[in-house]
Design a protein around this motif. Structure first.
Motif, PDB file in Angstrom:
ATOM      1  N   ASN A 159      71.700  33.003  20.995  1.00 43.46           N
ATOM      2  CA  ASN A 159      70.912  32.020  21.721  1.00 43.46           C
ATOM      3  C   ASN A 159      70.588  32.584  23.115  1.00 43.46           C
ATOM      4  O   ASN A 159      71.295  32.312  24.077  1.00 43.46           O
ATOM      5  CB  ASN A 159      71.691  30.707  21.831  1.00 43.46           C
ATOM      6  N   PRO A 160      69.539  33.401  23.224  1.00 45.94           N
ATOM      7  CA  PRO A 160      69.213  34.032  24.514  1.00 45.94           C
ATOM      8  C   PRO A 160      68.981  33.032  25.634  1.00 45.94           C
ATOM      9  O   PRO A 160      69.335  33.294  26.789  1.00 45.94           O
ATOM     10  CB  PRO A 160      67.935  34.824  24.199  1.00 45.94           C
ATOM     11  N   LYS A 161      68.394  31.875  25.318  1.00 47.60           N
ATOM     12  CA  LYS A 161      68.148  30.869  26.348  1.00 47.60           C
ATOM     13  C   LYS A 161      69.456  30.355  26.931  1.00 47.60           C
ATOM     14  O   LYS A 161      69.594  30.194  28.143  1.00 47.60           O
ATOM     15  CB  LYS A 161      67.336  29.712  25.763  1.00 47.60           C
ATOM     16  N   ARG A 162      70.441  30.104  26.051  1.00 51.82           N
ATOM     17  CA  ARG A 162      71.756  29.669  26.521  1.00 51.82           C
ATOM     18  C   ARG A 162      72.410  30.746  27.371  1.00 51.82           C
ATOM     19  O   ARG A 162      72.923  30.483  28.458  1.00 51.82           O
ATOM     20  CB  ARG A 162      72.657  29.344  25.333  1.00 51.82           C
ATOM     21  N   ASP A 163      72.374  31.987  26.884  1.00 52.16           N
ATOM     22  CA  ASP A 163      73.044  33.078  27.580  1.00 52.16           C
ATOM     23  C   ASP A 163      72.410  33.365  28.941  1.00 52.16           C
ATOM     24  O   ASP A 163      73.090  33.824  29.864  1.00 52.16           O
ATOM     25  CB  ASP A 163      73.030  34.345  26.720  1.00 52.16           C
ATOM     26  N   ALA A 164      71.117  33.099  29.068  1.00 53.62           N
ATOM     27  CA  ALA A 164      70.437  33.319  30.347  1.00 53.62           C
ATOM     28  C   ALA A 164      70.942  32.374  31.425  1.00 53.62           C
ATOM     29  O   ALA A 164      70.757  32.623  32.616  1.00 53.62           O
ATOM     30  CB  ALA A 164      68.925  33.151  30.167  1.00 53.62           C
ATOM     31  N   GLY A 165      71.609  31.289  31.016  1.00 51.59           N
ATOM     32  CA  GLY A 165      72.142  30.338  31.982  1.00 51.59           C
ATOM     33  C   GLY A 165      73.441  30.781  32.620  1.00 51.59           C
ATOM     34  O   GLY A 165      73.916  30.145  33.574  1.00 51.59           O
ATOM     35  N   MET A 166      74.041  31.862  32.135  1.00 48.56           N
ATOM     36  CA  MET A 166      75.273  32.367  32.736  1.00 48.56           C
ATOM     37  C   MET A 166      74.930  33.154  33.999  1.00 48.56           C
ATOM     38  O   MET A 166      74.179  34.120  33.946  1.00 48.56           O
ATOM     39  CB  MET A 166      76.022  33.267  31.744  1.00 48.56           C
ATOM     40  N   PHE A 167      75.466  32.730  35.139  1.00 45.57           N
ATOM     41  CA  PHE A 167      75.114  33.371  36.402  1.00 45.57           C
ATOM     42  C   PHE A 167      76.046  34.541  36.701  1.00 45.57           C
ATOM     43  O   PHE A 167      76.686  34.615  37.749  1.00 45.57           O
ATOM     44  CB  PHE A 167      75.100  32.362  37.555  1.00 45.57           C
ATOM     45  N   VAL A 168      76.108  35.487  35.768  1.00 42.60           N
ATOM     46  CA  VAL A 168      76.842  36.735  35.932  1.00 42.60           C
ATOM     47  C   VAL A 168      75.928  37.875  35.507  1.00 42.60           C
ATOM     48  O   VAL A 168      74.913  37.659  34.848  1.00 42.60           O
ATOM     49  CB  VAL A 168      78.151  36.755  35.097  1.00 42.60           C
ATOM     50  N   THR A 169      76.288  39.097  35.869  1.00 35.94           N
ATOM     51  CA  THR A 169      75.423  40.241  35.568  1.00 35.94           C
ATOM     52  C   THR A 169      75.899  41.060  34.378  1.00 35.94           C
ATOM     53  O   THR A 169      75.188  41.947  33.917  1.00 35.94           O
ATOM     54  CB  THR A 169      75.297  41.166  36.788  1.00 35.94           C
ATOM     55  N   ASP A 170      77.126  40.804  33.901  1.00 31.09           N
ATOM     56  CA  ASP A 170      77.608  41.512  32.720  1.00 31.09           C
ATOM     57  C   ASP A 170      78.711  40.685  32.060  1.00 31.09           C
ATOM     58  O   ASP A 170      79.194  39.703  32.618  1.00 31.09           O
ATOM     59  CB  ASP A 170      78.128  42.912  33.074  1.00 31.09           C
ATOM     60  N   LEU A 171      79.079  41.082  30.838  1.00 34.92           N
ATOM     61  CA  LEU A 171      80.179  40.450  30.111  1.00 34.92           C
ATOM     62  C   LEU A 171      81.196  41.519  29.742  1.00 34.92           C
ATOM     63  O   LEU A 171      80.839  42.551  29.178  1.00 34.92           O
ATOM     64  CB  LEU A 171      79.671  39.759  28.848  1.00 34.92           C
ATOM     65  N   SER A 172      82.464  41.270  30.060  1.00 34.69           N
ATOM     66  CA  SER A 172      83.517  42.229  29.754  1.00 34.69           C
ATOM     67  C   SER A 172      84.448  41.752  28.652  1.00 34.69           C
ATOM     68  O   SER A 172      85.030  42.566  27.939  1.00 34.69           O
ATOM     69  CB  SER A 172      84.355  42.522  31.014  1.00 34.69           C
ATOM     70  N   SER A 173      84.620  40.425  28.517  1.00 36.26           N
ATOM     71  CA  SER A 173      85.574  39.906  27.549  1.00 36.26           C
ATOM     72  C   SER A 173      85.310  38.425  27.320  1.00 36.26           C
ATOM     73  O   SER A 173      84.657  37.768  28.145  1.00 36.26           O
ATOM     74  CB  SER A 173      87.013  40.119  28.054  1.00 36.26           C
ATOM     75  N   LEU A 174      85.827  37.907  26.192  1.00 40.07           N
ATOM     76  CA  LEU A 174      85.689  36.500  25.844  1.00 40.07           C
ATOM     77  C   LEU A 174      87.036  35.933  25.432  1.00 40.07           C
ATOM     78  O   LEU A 174      87.924  36.657  24.996  1.00 40.07           O
ATOM     79  CB  LEU A 174      84.699  36.316  24.686  1.00 40.07           C
ATOM     80  N   GLN A 175      87.165  34.611  25.544  1.00 40.64           N
ATOM     81  CA  GLN A 175      88.352  33.901  25.067  1.00 40.64           C
ATOM     82  C   GLN A 175      87.918  32.519  24.606  1.00 40.64           C
ATOM     83  O   GLN A 175      87.240  31.798  25.343  1.00 40.64           O
ATOM     84  CB  GLN A 175      89.403  33.774  26.174  1.00 40.64           C
ATOM     85  N   TYR A 176      88.307  32.137  23.381  1.00 38.44           N
ATOM     86  CA  TYR A 176      87.973  30.818  22.858  1.00 38.44           C
ATOM     87  C   TYR A 176      89.177  29.905  22.999  1.00 38.44           C
ATOM     88  O   TYR A 176      90.294  30.261  22.620  1.00 38.44           O
ATOM     89  CB  TYR A 176      87.555  30.900  21.384  1.00 38.44           C
ATOM     90  N   ASP A 177      88.968  28.709  23.563  1.00 44.34           N
ATOM     91  CA  ASP A 177      90.036  27.725  23.720  1.00 44.34           C
ATOM     92  C   ASP A 177      89.959  26.730  22.574  1.00 44.34           C
ATOM     93  O   ASP A 177      89.032  25.913  22.516  1.00 44.34           O
ATOM     94  CB  ASP A 177      89.888  27.018  25.072  1.00 44.34           C
ATOM     95  N   GLU A 178      90.918  26.788  21.675  1.00 44.43           N
ATOM     96  CA  GLU A 178      90.923  25.940  20.487  1.00 44.43           C
ATOM     97  C   GLU A 178      91.021  24.459  20.844  1.00 44.43           C
ATOM     98  O   GLU A 178      90.518  23.597  20.115  1.00 44.43           O
ATOM     99  CB  GLU A 178      92.099  26.322  19.573  1.00 44.43           C
ATOM    100  N   ARG A 179      91.666  24.135  21.942  1.00 41.74           N
ATOM    101  CA  ARG A 179      91.887  22.730  22.294  1.00 41.74           C
ATOM    102  C   ARG A 179      90.604  22.042  22.736  1.00 41.74           C
ATOM    103  O   ARG A 179      90.329  20.906  22.346  1.00 41.74           O
ATOM    104  CB  ARG A 179      92.948  22.642  23.391  1.00 41.74           C
ATOM    105  N   SER A 180      89.819  22.700  23.549  1.00 38.89           N
ATOM    106  CA  SER A 180      88.598  22.089  24.079  1.00 38.89           C
ATOM    107  C   SER A 180      87.339  22.517  23.332  1.00 38.89           C
ATOM    108  O   SER A 180      86.310  21.850  23.425  1.00 38.89           O
ATOM    109  CB  SER A 180      88.445  22.438  25.563  1.00 38.89           C
ATOM    110  N   GLY A 181      87.434  23.629  22.605  1.00 37.25           N
ATOM    111  CA  GLY A 181      86.238  24.176  21.974  1.00 37.25           C
ATOM    112  C   GLY A 181      85.352  24.919  22.948  1.00 37.25           C
ATOM    113  O   GLY A 181      84.196  25.234  22.640  1.00 37.25           O
ATOM    114  N   HIS A 182      85.893  25.233  24.122  1.00 38.11           N
ATOM    115  CA  HIS A 182      85.110  25.923  25.148  1.00 38.11           C
ATOM    116  C   HIS A 182      85.366  27.427  25.107  1.00 38.11           C
ATOM    117  O   HIS A 182      86.395  27.882  24.606  1.00 38.11           O
ATOM    118  CB  HIS A 182      85.457  25.377  26.529  1.00 38.11           C
TER     119      HIS A 182
END
Length: 305
Positions: free
Chosen positions: A213-236
């Motif tokens: 979803n490029p439109k969603r990703d464009a809303g992140m106000f950072v210049t790069d991505l290094s890592s991800l983490q999914y929180d099972e409790r909140s779904g965030h």
């Protein structure tokens, strides 16, 4: 009466050029969006669904991970072993760490090319990325395993935006929804959602779906991505940016909810986190972070009174 000399045209031109350059730099670094988010949170009540990353404080800062010659990349939490796993990409190894950053064991990775991320899927099962070839490789790791050969593993390739060294930098897994999130570092910066990999029942046919979803990703106000983490409790989803020195919390629609700054003087940090490469979170919500050159951090959220 003595008249003040008017500014020379050259000075005016240079001033305009300097202003344009500052605006361009601010736009590239997403400083305006970040400032607007920070300003907005001052008067907007914090969502009850938010993890409140801004409340976290560092409790272990820049501890060296002793015994490594190569830089580590990525981090994942194994709730079965109650330990952490990371990878090195020069002389490829999988490293198991204790929750206080000590090396517990090392496993050689054979044929993995350029491993950049690792993610816990289920007991003894992980996915490792090969950045250069954009491969996702499912591996099994038992207690006595001393090496893993990619040739023996289930794998898939996402052949989009190939070329360069800006491939898959982060992984996160939603065990309930059976979704694997894959972060492409930048150029363009994207988060893919992979369904159908890894495959759990070899006796059944399956298909793999890759969604972005490029439109969603464009809303992140950072210049790069290094890592991800999914929180099972909140779904965030937590997204780590090395260049922006920031961890962002994204809701199910990709909307930023809260941030954790990795800059000096923020979250109790005495110094900047130099090059954040991996993030993981345990069942209690404690956040673990690794940064080159092999530095280990722990952040905790203070108990509410």
């Amino acid at each position: 009466m003595r008249r003040f000399a008017r500014p020379k045209p050259l000075i005016q031109i240079l001033s305009v050029i300097a202003l344009i350059a500052l605006i361009a730099i601010g736009q590239y670094l997403r400083l305006f969006e970040r400032a607007w988010f920070n300003l907005h949170t001052l008067w907007q009540p914090v969502s009850s669904q938010s993890m409140g990353l801004d409340k976290y404080q560092v409790v272990l800062e820049a501890q060296e991970i002793a015994g490594l010659d190569d830089d580590i990349s990525a981090l994942t939490y194994d709730p079965v072993r109650r330990s952490l796993f990371t990878v090195t990409n020069k002389n490829s190894e999988l490293i198991e760490l204790s929750l206080d950053g000590r090396i517990l064991r090392r496993v050689a990775l054979v044929g993995f090319g350029d491993p950049e991320a690792i993610e816990f899927i289920s007991a003894d099962t992980y996915v490792v990325t090969d950045e250069s070839q954009q491969r996702l490789i499912k591996i099994h790791l038992e207690q006595g395993t001393t090496f893993v050969d990619a040739a023996d593993a289930e794998q898939m390739t996402i052949g989009v935006h190939l070329g360069g060294n800006k491939g898959f930098e982060g992984l996160a897994y939603d065990s309930e929804g059976k979704r694997l999130f894959v972060a492409k570092e930048r150029d363009p910066m994207l988060i893919y959602e992979v369904r159908g990999f890894p495959h759990f029942n070899p006796e059944k046919s399956y298909s793999v779906h890759v969604i972005n979803n490029p439109k969603r990703d464009a809303g992140m106000f950072v210049t790069d991505l290094s890592s991800l983490q999914y929180d099972e409790r909140s779904g965030h989803l937590l997204a780590l940016s090395d260049e922006s020195r920031l961890i962002m919390e994204l809701d199910v629609n990709g909307r930023p909810l809260s941030t954790l700054s990795l800059g000096m003087g923020r979250q109790g940090l005495k110094k900047n986190v130099p090059q954040a490469e991996g993030i993981a979170m345990d069942d209690d919500g404690t956040i673990y972070l690794v940064s080159e050159p092999n530095l280990f951090y722990v952040f905790k959220k203070p108990a509410q009174p």
